[in-house]
Design an enzyme around this catalytic site. Structure first.
Site, PDB file in Angstrom:
ATOM      1  N   HIS A  46       3.438   5.313  -7.210  1.00  0.00           N
ATOM      2  CA  HIS A  46       2.173   5.922  -6.787  1.00  0.00           C
ATOM      3  C   HIS A  46       2.394   7.294  -6.133  1.00  0.00           C
ATOM      4  O   HIS A  46       1.465   8.083  -6.050  1.00  0.00           O
ATOM      5  CB  HIS A  46       1.463   5.030  -5.763  1.00  0.00           C
ATOM      6  CG  HIS A  46       0.503   4.037  -6.361  1.00  0.00           C
ATOM      7  ND1 HIS A  46      -0.413   4.365  -7.339  1.00  0.00           N
ATOM      8  CD2 HIS A  46       0.286   2.728  -6.080  1.00  0.00           C
ATOM      9  CE1 HIS A  46      -1.142   3.301  -7.631  1.00  0.00           C
ATOM     10  NE2 HIS A  46      -0.738   2.284  -6.894  1.00  0.00           N
ATOM     11  N   GLU A  92       4.545   0.735  -5.823  1.00  0.00           N
ATOM     12  CA  GLU A  92       4.099   1.578  -4.703  1.00  0.00           C
ATOM     13  C   GLU A  92       4.861   2.901  -4.710  1.00  0.00           C
ATOM     14  O   GLU A  92       4.282   3.958  -4.459  1.00  0.00           O
ATOM     15  CB  GLU A  92       4.281   0.868  -3.360  1.00  0.00           C
ATOM     16  CG  GLU A  92       3.613  -0.507  -3.248  1.00  0.00           C
ATOM     17  CD  GLU A  92       2.167  -0.541  -3.672  1.00  0.00           C
ATOM     18  OE1 GLU A  92       1.461   0.470  -3.520  1.00  0.00           O
ATOM     19  OE2 GLU A  92       1.718  -1.597  -4.188  1.00  0.00           O
ATOM     20  N   MET A 114       0.834  -1.202   0.000  1.00  0.00           N
ATOM     21  CA  MET A 114       0.000   0.000   0.000  1.00  0.00           C
ATOM     22  C   MET A 114       0.866   1.249   0.000  1.00  0.00           C
ATOM     23  O   MET A 114       1.809   1.364   0.785  1.00  0.00           O
ATOM     24  CB  MET A 114      -0.926  -0.045   1.224  1.00  0.00           C
ATOM     25  CG  MET A 114      -1.815   1.164   1.378  1.00  0.00           C
ATOM     26  SD  MET A 114      -2.960   1.349  -0.033  1.00  0.00           S
ATOM     27  CE  MET A 114      -3.118   3.116  -0.080  1.00  0.00           C
ATOM     28  N   GLU A 115       0.489   2.181  -0.862  1.00  0.00           N
ATOM     29  CA  GLU A 115       1.320   3.348  -1.170  1.00  0.00           C
ATOM     30  C   GLU A 115       1.140   4.537  -0.238  1.00  0.00           C
ATOM     31  O   GLU A 115       1.361   5.683  -0.658  1.00  0.00           O
ATOM     32  CB  GLU A 115       1.011   3.796  -2.598  1.00  0.00           C
ATOM     33  CG  GLU A 115      -0.382   4.423  -2.818  1.00  0.00           C
ATOM     34  CD  GLU A 115      -1.447   3.469  -3.361  1.00  0.00           C
ATOM     35  OE1 GLU A 115      -1.297   2.239  -3.160  1.00  0.00           O
ATOM     36  OE2 GLU A 115      -2.421   3.942  -3.972  1.00  0.00           O
ATOM     37  N   ASN A 116       0.750   4.353   1.034  1.00  0.00           N
ATOM     38  CA  ASN A 116       0.562   5.483   1.955  1.00  0.00           C
ATOM     39  C   ASN A 116       1.698   6.489   1.829  1.00  0.00           C
ATOM     40  O   ASN A 116       2.861   6.121   1.747  1.00  0.00           O
ATOM     41  CB  ASN A 116       0.536   4.976   3.398  1.00  0.00           C
ATOM     42  CG  ASN A 116      -0.280   3.726   3.546  1.00  0.00           C
ATOM     43  OD1 ASN A 116      -1.471   3.736   3.319  1.00  0.00           O
ATOM     44  ND2 ASN A 116       0.385   2.619   3.876  1.00  0.00           N
ATOM     45  N   GLU A 162      -4.309   3.217 -10.820  1.00  0.00           N
ATOM     46  CA  GLU A 162      -3.807   1.838 -10.855  1.00  0.00           C
ATOM     47  C   GLU A 162      -3.351   1.409 -12.251  1.00  0.00           C
ATOM     48  O   GLU A 162      -2.286   0.827 -12.412  1.00  0.00           O
ATOM     49  CB  GLU A 162      -4.845   0.867 -10.287  1.00  0.00           C
ATOM     50  CG  GLU A 162      -5.109   1.063  -8.788  1.00  0.00           C
ATOM     51  CD  GLU A 162      -3.868   1.009  -7.922  1.00  0.00           C
ATOM     52  OE1 GLU A 162      -2.814   0.559  -8.396  1.00  0.00           O
ATOM     53  OE2 GLU A 162      -3.937   1.446  -6.746  1.00  0.00           O
TER      54      GLU A 162
END
Ligand code: B3K
Ligand code: ZN
Length: 879
Positions: free
Chosen positions: A323, A320, A285-287, A342
């Protein structure tokens, strides 16, 4: 309006689920209903009092009326399973709120307010792994798509961007490391407790929020950006895992450099943190500034990770990281635009991996994934456009269509424009929408302007589902070669009538007589049908079509096997060469599955294989691609009603025939490859690839000999690729070697969860006739748990891919997967729903099996209290 959302399973709130009346169908949400949010949230302050059992969250959000939206005094804050402790507006307790389903509604008198909300959550009980949860004694978050509302009440939608300041405190011994997005601005301690404050200067939607607290160590490094800024990099893992983080760090630095060079994108914070977590619903996940990863996509060393794992890590780390621009700096207006970030980011990671490794092989691999996973989706009940029109549960739309077909659609724009103009288009897109929540339309418009393309019709690729089929007639008239093309996209649910889409096709015409390769040109079919003059025709032409897989379509053409054999041997486009080989094999296997012999086809394939095995003009990585027989999913896609059993038997039959006919060259290939010492370069990786492929063919022809060779390969292995390749062959063969090596593997790696996942997978996906019984027994193994998604996938996803197990004529395989879905749904709805599409294929399967599959879907549909995720997938699959 009271929204009767299906109680999203007990997760931490069993009372609520029990008290609920029979759940109504969860509402369908439409793209056309998008409205901007009435309130802006310029700043968000979060304060966490951390505990595994219980965490208290104080959220102070500054809200102001959004001048760009229709005015509404009601501030709607989304929530999900939250305990509301207190609520204040502008510092004074507030009890005039109302609930609408799970949402908290606050009517605000003025234009600007400060809302303070205290909630309590129970991370250790959070088995959905969405929101704040506990994994191996640490705390971490997953918020995309709608997990933030499981932490606090908030406008949990991607078009509400806010600047976050996060303070957290917790016991020093349990949580020595405290991380969140952005930079750490302050920290301190107070006896056994310590705290840290993080600030992220970049406004972001709530789905990019992240927090991690745990006992972790880091591999640290630095990166100097293109303008000379210094960035600290860290990969945080459990202490034991530290030695396996090097490869991920190298991948990160390569990705950072590549994005500067190829897309002009520079990193924008002083720190970039990655944390590896053992319990995770997807890959990573690209937080913002704090990526959270499944350990599977971080940890590697030669002993425990295969070459495929290494490639996967490099690709996901890059994905990621990319992103940060395609997703974070420019985010999505709403979840219907998911492919905006995406599809584009998948294309970016694919191009990166092409540049880092063999571009030919990477392209073939990506097409293989697309055709074995996305094509079936596009021709089944769950087909949807890359920009869907509606959904009930957004988690169900993180699909191969949105991701992989989305990437193909943008790749076509790149093909049409060429790399330079494409770059001008992406530059314009980033410049124009930086800091915004954008739409797919914004991307297309920027691409039109920046790259100088007319994409009016091309937009249909965003709105139409289904794989276009292109019918190809090749003719010679008056000495000139002519191509007559026509296209048709089959009807998909909700879209009975389709319009033609622009299809860019890279073509070349080779001269078989003089063995002269023609030049590649790009033609674009943008009508229902059209003719193209390909110039003077050679005497014996060979048509090389859709080179590099320039368009995500299915080609329909009757080709003479000799022409295919020529292309398989000589085409200068690696994909076209691979494709010719696949076509040759598909035609043969379909004939065979229908009871034919097709001896001529077998001869042609054996000959083509022989030349592949001995061709000094290709490297082993490419040789491996040409040796791969089309998979069952792809074969099933080639017929209207598939008989998986017959296709499986045909495929195994061909493997056995090839193993028999080519036993000499296969054995010498295996021997030659076995002499190559371990290294991570392309030639050593290629050797490992062909080594295990040769073994699988030998195993089909001569199990006893293969068992011996595999046992030797296993015993002498100094890396996981060879070990797993050998064990894969052994698990399919009954005998003493199998049992002994499986036991050895387990004992050797019992403390390494990722390798034990392989142990489960290898058995669950094996060719062994008793695979079903093995899977049942493995589900009772002490190391099996439904709580860990990697473990669940290792056992059941692997099994669902086996034609002889999952598609066993008795229907027991279908029952097993349905039982799993029902058992998993209350614990982890997202992961449970991912298994539904396998059963959803029933319409394309022969009637006896279809009825059994459907029966299982109906059984699931009848179960009480299904999650929104599973409910949506099952009802769509049945309709
Ligand atoms: N954006 C995340 C996916 C989140 C999935 C949520 N169900 C990872 C990725 O695609 O990069
Ligand atoms: Zn992504």
């Amino acid at each position: 309006m009271d929204i009767a959302r299906t109680p999203a399973t007990p997760d931490g709130n069993p009372e609520m689920a029990d008290a609920a009346p029979a759940p109504a169908a969860p509402p369908e949400i439409y793209r056309k209903d998008y409205r901007p949010f009435a309130w802006a949230v310029p700043a968000t302050h979060l304060d966490f009092a951390l505990g595994l059992e219980e965490t208290e969250v104080t959220a102070k959000i500054e809200v102001a009326r959004n001048p760009a939206a229709a005015p509404d005094p009601v501030l709607r804050l989304n929530g999900d399973g939250l305990e509301l402790v207190s609520l204040a507006v502008d510092g004074a307790p507030f009890d005039g709120h109302a609930m609408d389903g799970n949402d908290l509604l606050i009517t605000l008198p003025g234009n600007q307010h400060r809302v303070t909300i205290v909630t309590r959550v129970k991370p250790a009980e959070n088995s959905q792994l969405m929101g704040l949860y506990a994994s191996n004694g640490m705390l971490c978050t997953q918020c995309e798509a709608e997990g933030f509302r499981r932490i606090t009440f908030f406008p949990d939608r991607p078009d509400v961007l806010s600047t976050y300041t996060v303070r957290m405190k917790g016991p020093k011994d349990r949580f020595p490391v405290l991380l969140s997005n952005g930079d750490r601005v302050r920290a301190g301690e107070d006896g056994a407790t310590h705290w840290a404050e993080w600030h992220d200067p970049w406004p972001k939607p709530s789905y990019l929020f992240a927090l991690v607290a745990g006992d972790l160590v880091a591999l640290e490094d630095r990166f100097t950006t293109m303008t000379g800024r210094d960035v600290s990099l860290a990969i945080w893992v459990r202490a034991d895992d530290l030695p396996r983080t090097r490869h991920a760090m190298e991948a990160l630095k390569k990705a950072m450099r590549w994005d500067e060079e190829v897309f002009g994108r520079e990193y924008d914070l002083g720190v970039f943190n990655i944390v590896a977590v053992g319990d995770f619903n997807m890959g990573a996940m690209e937080n913002k500034g704090l990526n959270i990863f499944n350990t599977k996509y971080v940890l590697a060393d030669p002993e425990t990770a295969t070459d495929g794992d290494y490639d996967g890590i490099e690709g996901v780390i890059a994905h990621e990281y990319f992103h940060n621009w395609s997703g974070n700096r420019v985010t999505c207006r709403d979840w219907f635009q998911l492919s905006l970030k995406e599809g584009f980011t998948v294309l970016r990671d694919q191009l990166f991996s092409q540049d880092m490794n063999s571009p030919a092989v990477k392209r073939i691999e990506d097409v293989r994934v697309l055709r074995s996973v996305q094509f079936p989706e596009d021709s089944g009940p769950l087909a949807h456009p890359i920009r869907p029109e509606s959904f009930r549960e957004i988690s169900n739309f993180y699909t191969p269509t949105v991701y992989n077909k989305g990437a193909e659609v943008i790749r076509m724009m790149r093909t049409l424009a060429g790399p330079e103009r494409f770059r001008a288009g992406t530059d314009l897109y980033f410049a124009r929408h930086d800091g915004e929540a954008a739409t797919c339309e914004d991307f297309v418009a920027a691409m039109e302007e920046g790259a100088g393309l007319d994409l009016a019709r091309f937009r249909r690729w965003y709105s139409q589902a289904g794989t276009p089929r292109v019918r190809v007639e090749f003719a010679v008239a008056d000495g000139r070669a002519r191509l007559d093309l026509s296209q048709e996209t089959p009807a998909t649910p909700g879209q009975p009538v389709k319009e033609p889409v622009p299809i860019p096709l890279a073509v070349a015409l080779h001269d078989r007589e003089r063995n002269a390769l023609g030049e590649e040109r790009l033609i674009v079919l943008d009508e229902a049908s059209a003719s193209f003059d390909l110039g003077p025709a050679p005497q014996r032409p060979a048509l090389s079509l859709n080179r590099g897989f320039s368009a995500p379509i299915a080609v329909e053409r009757e080709v003479d096997p000799e022409e295919l054999a020529y292309l398989a041997r000589h085409d200068d486009d690696p994909f076209a060469r691979y494709e010719a080989m696949q076509d040759l094999v598909v035609a043969h296997l379909l004939a065979r599955a229908m009871g034919g012999e097709d001896a001529a086809g077998e001869d042609a394939i054996a000959e083509a294989f022989a030349s592949v095995l001995g061709d000094p003009g290709i490297d082993d990585l490419m040789r491996g691609e040409l040796m791969l027989l089309p998979g069952i999913a792809y074969l099933m896609e080639q017929v209207l009603l598939a008989d998986p059993g017959a296709l499986f038997t045909a495929r195994e039959g061909l493997k056995a025939a090839l193993g028999r006919r080519l036993s000499q060259p296969l054995a010498s290939l295996h021997a030659r490859a076995s002499d190559v010492p371990f290294a991570m370069d392309a030639s050593a990786k290629g050797a490992r690839k062909v080594k295990s492929l040769a073994l699988t063919l030998i195993a089909a022809a001569d199990p006893a000999r293969a068992a011996e060779m595999a046992a030797t390969q296993y015993d002498g292995a100094d890396n996981m690729t060879d070990r797993q390749g050998a064990l894969m062959v052994l698990t399919g063969l009954p005998g003493a070697e199998r049992t002994a090596r499986l036991l050895d593997f387990y004992t050797r790696f019992r403390t390494n969860a990722l390798v034990i996942d392989k142990w489960f997978s290898l058995q669950a996906s094996s060719l062994h006739p008793q695979v079903l019984a093995h899977v049942r027994a493995l589900a009772d193994h002490p190391d099996f748990t439904l709580k860990n998604p990697n473990r669940v996938r290792a056992l059941y996803m692997a099994f669902a891919g086996t034609p002889q197990g999952f598609h066993a004529p008795s229907g027991e395989g279908y029952r097993l997967i349905a039982d799993l879905i029902l058992a998993l749904d209350p614990l982890n709805a997202q992961t449970a729903a991912r298994f539904v599409p396998m059963l959803g294929r029933w319409r394309r399967i022969e009637p006896a099996r279809a009825a059994l599959m459907r029966g299982q879907l109906e059984r699931i549909a009848a179960a009480p209290r299904l999650s929104r995720d599973t409910y949506e997938q099952v009802t769509r699959s049945l309709s």
